[in-house]
Motif scaffolding. Structure first.
Motif: not given
Length: 104
Positions: A92-95, A101-102
């Motif tokens: 979840q943190q990575e997402q 970033m996007t």
């Protein structure tokens, strides 16, 4: 330098193998690895870790980020996985980071 990285990797791998809590908590893992390498000491009387770093030790001790990165690489290889709950939290943190970033 390569010898130092091999020493850190061995200490991290042994710690992850023997301590499941360290698989989920990088701070705890770091303290255990520093203890194993002789840079930290657990004070049983006061129930806390004590880290004393002199100038010499500061230049000799491994970068703390190296410990985290080593854990990450080992877990990416499928070794010493964290709990399912922790895996979900990390995903979840990575997402969230990817979404931020996007947007820029």
């Amino acid at each position: 330098m390569i010898q130092d990285l091999q020493t850190v990797r061995a200490a991290v791998e042994q710690t992850l193998k023997n301590n499941k809590k360290a698989r989920n908590n990088d701070t705890y893992l770091t303290l255990l690895v520093l203890e194993k390498l002789g840079y930290a000491e657990y004070n049983y009387t006061h129930d806390h870790y004590q880290i004393t770093i002199g100038q010499k030790e500061l230049h000799e001790m491994p970068a703390l980020e190296s410990i985290r990165r080593t854990r990450q690489k080992l877990q990416q290889q499928g070794k010493y996985p964290p709990t399912q709950q922790n895996q979900q939290h990390r995903k979840q943190q990575e997402q969230k980071v990817r979404q931020k970033m996007t947007r820029k």
